[in-house]
Design a protein around this motif. Structure first.
Motif, PDB file in Angstrom:
ATOM      1  N   GLU A 117     -30.151  56.841 -30.451  1.00 50.80           N
ATOM      2  CA  GLU A 117     -31.222  56.194 -30.701  1.00 50.80           C
ATOM      3  C   GLU A 117     -31.375  56.382 -32.245  1.00 50.80           C
ATOM      4  O   GLU A 117     -31.262  57.286 -33.158  1.00 50.80           O
ATOM      5  N   ARG A 158     -34.113  55.444 -35.551  1.00 51.26           N
ATOM      6  CA  ARG A 158     -35.543  55.614 -35.919  1.00 51.26           C
ATOM      7  C   ARG A 158     -36.024  54.743 -36.943  1.00 51.26           C
ATOM      8  O   ARG A 158     -37.426  54.418 -37.094  1.00 51.26           O
ATOM      9  N   VAL A 180     -42.629  59.696 -32.975  1.00 50.67           N
ATOM     10  CA  VAL A 180     -41.217  59.233 -33.703  1.00 50.67           C
ATOM     11  C   VAL A 180     -40.284  60.503 -33.882  1.00 50.67           C
ATOM     12  O   VAL A 180     -39.301  60.210 -33.745  1.00 50.67           O
ATOM     13  N   HIS A 217     -36.628  50.838 -34.161  1.00 51.63           N
ATOM     14  CA  HIS A 217     -36.642  51.890 -33.130  1.00 51.63           C
ATOM     15  C   HIS A 217     -35.774  51.185 -32.016  1.00 51.63           C
ATOM     16  O   HIS A 217     -36.081  49.984 -31.365  1.00 51.63           O
ATOM     17  N   HIS A 249     -41.654  54.698 -37.704  1.00 46.84           N
ATOM     18  CA  HIS A 249     -40.527  54.430 -37.481  1.00 46.84           C
ATOM     19  C   HIS A 249     -40.102  53.247 -38.610  1.00 46.84           C
ATOM     20  O   HIS A 249     -39.799  52.182 -38.384  1.00 46.84           O
ATOM     21  N   ALA A 298     -41.968  50.631 -31.606  1.00 45.62           N
ATOM     22  CA  ALA A 298     -41.746  51.156 -32.854  1.00 45.62           C
ATOM     23  C   ALA A 298     -43.444  51.336 -33.446  1.00 45.62           C
ATOM     24  O   ALA A 298     -44.181  50.518 -33.353  1.00 45.62           O
ATOM     25  N   ALA A 333     -39.227  57.720 -41.139  1.00 42.51           N
ATOM     26  CA  ALA A 333     -38.550  58.292 -40.054  1.00 42.51           C
ATOM     27  C   ALA A 333     -38.129  59.673 -40.157  1.00 42.51           C
ATOM     28  O   ALA A 333     -37.940  60.402 -39.180  1.00 42.51           O
TER      29      ALA A 333
END
Length: 924
Positions: free
Chosen positions: A259, A261, A309, A210, A509, A294, A474
């Motif tokens: 971002e 995941r 998440v 993450h 994650h 995470a 994720a």
């Protein structure tokens, strides 16, 4: 840094060759890229899989571990050369085809090369010697037994017919119609073909579970790297950057935006000339990472104080599943005997030997993607959305698929390739490395399952209560399918009047979990079947007889209230195990009484059922066929064969329904420009659904021909060059096909048929008809445990399966043996830990020496819906193996394992804990 290219001279397949390459280049690359010999496959580039096995001075070696400089002046033989020159190889190839030893075919050249070396030196090897010879070549499909049988063939008569008479193909052990290219190295897999002057693509991936990220100067990066054409990121995606296999839950982007995941998620792709891409050090790519907290477990993800998440799904719960019947709480409260327990499984990797690969090219305003895939039309729909173009502008051309098992339902290289080819206007190729495949491909869902079961004193089941959480990672992938399928199946194939199963798919994650041969049912069965053993023991009943007593009948409602009627063969499967059950238990007991060694033997049994196709959803397949003026029949068959044999089985069904010999039929292989949508290859649906569509298309074409001849339904059609002859009793009518008009595809008569299994939606309590057809089965495992080391060896497996009708018994047996091998891996050795073991050296899958002989018992309790009564078998074969092994471990040791896999440390710890409990009771 490698030395510059130089001329390397050696003898290849009996002729002198010279390649200009750096001497440190892998031999695989020289053979495939410089010399065009793609029969040598690349599965790992680490010497772990053996797919690249060649002979060097007559000895088998992994070509990926041999530098080209090492073969200077040496003799190298590949599958292509052996096919042309070795009588031993040619005999082996024929034996592989007759025994059904090649399934997907990606490992087959390596197997044949290794086996050739054995038989040239030892024409009559033992079974152990055959296993040793191919022990360095991994196969994920076959379970190895048919490979060993083919090597030991010793000139036995053929076990497979080749050209059955018209109307007699169903039920015959026919060779695979696509088998020969698998054995001679000419089959085209994802990495085996690419247009000239293609660019190469490498993805830039997150090293964190993450993190936020920002790019540096990408234009400067391209300018400073000669040969790099472009860096592609999310801003280059021209259409809707959101895709997934289940539209309401589609949530994955081609590239992450701001971002990531999960570790391995792509943020960009570098596209350029192959040499420039090969020389790249992506550690120097201009991206800055900001690690974030995470969530790497379901417990953390379900903690209300933890960061989300997925901001669209409060509590990180993707979806829930529910099936409820009767009054579970009251039934359990009044049940004379109950058992309960909690069971866990981890991520399991598909570990197909072929990493994801393919290429894309722009053709005017269209995009063509050639790729290893299980779902061409799903790929087409998603690529059209991603590029913002009509679906008619997308063509998906499936290659041969070197194993799939569910992961190649999800897109991998496809979106990267499509976007890169679209924006550059040049053909682009991508081949995943083995670590890249292991890091990013979907896995079997980790699970935590809690269950309680109650029964009457006579052993009749009264109630089952199940609560199960599945770690979907994720992104959604097939999480909704797992959450909805498991509640239907968690009762097992037994009659239960009171039932409740509640499931959740939970985001974390971690790498997304997806489809893997069973959609969550293997995990649920591992829990349910162990508790059945505990319940039988508590009641003082024989464990097999307990299951037989409760086996579902066709006139009893399932957990969803469905009354299946005909084709419920679970009782017959369990009863077929009786003789071996009693004999094996007696043999194990005698061994355990007589030996003083730390070895103990045990016997376990488990049952299963599995609904073929989608759960309470439309699931159609369409087939197209046409009679050509030359008297040959075309079958446009778009069901992707990933090794299970659908190319052959569907052709057998089609031929018999039409009343034609197979050798008069031309198969048009899967290609979205040429074949209609046959649906995805998953959920044990192709034999059932696409096979039924093929049957309907054949019967429709047959009816047209008979009408043209004014003949009755029982008439016989003889297909000849340029004409057909219809025999109706004593009357014969000849139709001159060359004199008739043809349609736009060039057919005199044509037919298209669609089959959609009859199901209904489920109500708020999960009541309804989720599947039209179920497969049933039961496995009996015989194991040996080293009580000091905790090691477990599967010594024998008996597998009884109700397949409705065995269209091709050899292929059915191959599915059973291959599924059992994956079930063995689930039981004893396989667990993927994200961030660790991203190779086939650390991630262990069964090899030839791990698989015992499998005795397959085929039960044919015909389905009234399936083609010629057939059901699916792909998933079914895996599901009962692991619980049968776990029950056998308890039978041998008295220790119950509640977390898979049962690795030696876990088995040893369970044995010690059991001993301590026994000592405590005795001391008390």
């Amino acid at each position: 840094m490698d030395r510059p290219a130089t001329s390397i001279d050696f003898t290849l397949n009996g002729r002198a060759v010279s390649v200009a390459t750096p001497p440190g280049q892998r031999l695989t690359r020289a053979l495939r890229d410089e010399l065009g010999l793609t029969g040598t496959k690349v599965g790992c580039d680490a010497g772990d899989c053996g797919a690249c096995t060649v002979l060097l001075e007559g000895e088998p070696v992994c070509a990926c571990l041999v530098a080209v400089g090492q073969v200077e002046g040496q003799r190298v033989e590949t599958i292509e050369g052996l096919t042309a020159s070795s009588a031993v190889t040619q005999k082996l190839q024929d034996s592989f085809l007759r025994h059904g030893a090649a399934q997907c075919g990606i490992c087959t050249p390596g197997m044949l090369v290794a086996a050739t070396r054995l038989l040239e030196r030892n024409p009559q090897p033992t079974e152990a010697e055959a296993m040793d010879a191919v022990g360095g070549v991994l196969c994920r499909c076959t379970g190895y037994r048919k490979i060993v049988s083919a090597i030991l063939d010793q000139g036995e008569p053929g076990v497979a017919d080749s050209d059955p008479a018209a109307g007699s193909a169903v039920g015959k052990r026919l060779r695979r119609v696509d088998g020969k290219p698998k054995t001679d190295g000419t089959e085209i897999f994802g990495a085996d073909e690419t247009p000239a002057h293609s660019l190469l693509l490498r993805a830039v991936r997150s090293p964190h579970h993450h993190a936020r990220f920002t790019f540096g100067d990408l234009d400067r990066y391209v300018a400073s790297h000669p040969g790099i054409v472009r860096v592609v990121t999310a801003k280059d995606v021209p259409g809707v950057d959101c895709y997934g296999p289940i539209p309401p839950f589609a949530d994955q982007s081609v590239f992450a935006r701001d971002e990531v995941r999960f570790r391995g998620e792509a943020v960009a792709a570098v596209v350029g000339q192959p040499a420039a891409i090969a020389a790249l050090d992506l550690a120097k790519f201009p991206v800055v990472w900001e690690p974030l907290p995470a969530l790497t477990s379901m417990a953390a993800a379900l903690d209300g104080t933890a960061p989300l998440v997925h901001d669209k799904r409060p509590g990180n719960i993707l979806t829930r599943g529910r099936v409820v019947k009767g009054d579970v709480e009251a039934a359990l409260a009044s049940a004379p005997v109950t058992v309960e327990g909690e069971f866990e499984t981890g991520f399991v990797e598909h570990a197909y030997i072929e990493p994801e690969a393919g290429f894309a090219r722009r053709v005017g305003d269209r995009i063509e993607v050639q790729v290893c895939t299980q779902a061409p039309y799903m790929n087409l729909e998603d690529i059209a959305k991603i590029l913002g173009i009509p679906q008619s502008a997308v063509r998906i051309i499936p290659t041969a698929v070197g194993g799939g098992f569910g992961a190649k339902l999800d897109m991998s290289v496809q979106p990267f390739l499509a976007v890169a080819a679209w924006v550059t206007g040049q053909p682009v190729q991508m081949v995943y490395t083995r670590p890249e495949s292991l890091m990013t491909s979907t896995k079997r869902h980790p699970s935590k399952i809690r269950a309680k079961i109650g029964a009457a004193r006579d052993g009749a089941l009264l109630a089952i209560d199940v609560a199960a959480d599945f770690n979907t990672g994720a992104y959604s992938s097939w999480g909704p399918t797992v959450a909805n399928r498991v509640p239907v199946h968690a009762s097992g194939p037994y009659y239960v009047p009171n039932y409740r199963a509640l499931t959740r798919a939970v985001h974390t994650h971690l790498v997304p979990a997806g489809a893997f041969r069973g959609f969550g049912v293997p995990q649920a069965t591992l829990a349910q079947e162990q508790l059945f053993d505990e319940l039988a023991d508590k009641l003082g009943l024989d464990r097999l007889e307990f299951r037989i007593k409760n086996a579902l009948r066709g006139d009893q409602p399932t957990a969803t209230g469905q009354v299946i009627g005909e084709g419920v063969g679970i009782k017959a499967c369990l009863e077929a195990l009786r003789p071996r059950w009693h004999a094996a238990r007696a043999e194990a007991a005698a061994f355990n009484r007589s030996t003083k060694a730390p070895l103990r033997r045990g016997v376990g049994v488990a049952g299963m059922w599995y609904g073929c196709g989608n759960t309470s959803m439309a699931n159609p397949s369409t087939m197209r066929t046409g009679l050509k003026p030359d008297g040959r029949v075309a079958l446009h068959q778009g069901a992707v064969d990933i090794g299970q044999g659908s190319n052959t089985v569907i052709l057998q069904i089609f031929a018999d329904a039409l009343g034609a010999p197979i050798d008069r039929i031309d198969r048009v292989a899967a290609d979205t420009d040429l074949t209609p949508d046959c649906g995805k290859t998953s959920a044990s649906r192709q034999t059932f659904v696409s096979g039924k569509a093929a049957e309907l298309a054949a019967r429709g074409l047959r009816a047209q021909i008979l009408r043209a001849a004014n003949a009755g339904e029982d008439a016989k059609i003889h297909f000849n060059a340029g004409h057909v002859t219809v025999q109706d009793g004593t009357r014969e009518r000849r139709i001159d096909l060359t004199a008739l008009p043809v349609d736009a595809r060039g057919y005199v008569f044509a037919e298209e048929a669609t089959f959609n299994p009859p199901t209904t939606g489920l109500d708020e309590n999960g009541q309804g008809v989720p599947y039209a057809v179920y497969g049933f089965g039961a496995h009996l495992a015989e194991i040996e445990v080293d009580m000091d080391l905790g090691t477990v060896k599967l010594a024998a497996l008996t597998a009884a399966h109700d397949v409705g009708r065995a269209i091709n018994p050899t292929l059915v047996e191959g599915q059973i043996e291959g599924g059992a091998a994956q079930g063995l891996g689930l039981a004893l050795m396989e667990e993927f830990l994200p961030g660790r073991g991203e190779n086939l050296h650390d991630y262990l899958i069964p090899s030839a020496g791990d698989m015992p002989k499998v005795h397959s018992i085929l039960i044919e309790d015909a389905s009234p819906v399936g083609p010629f009564g057939a059901k699916g078998i792909g998933e079914q074969a895996l599901i009962p193996t692991a619980p049968a092994i776990f029950n056998a471990i308890f039978d041998a040791t008295g220790a119950r394992i509640r977390r898979a896999p049962a690795t030696p440390d876990r088995v040893r710890a369970a044995i010690l804990a059991t001993r301590l409990r026994v000592m405590g009771k005795e001391g008390g």
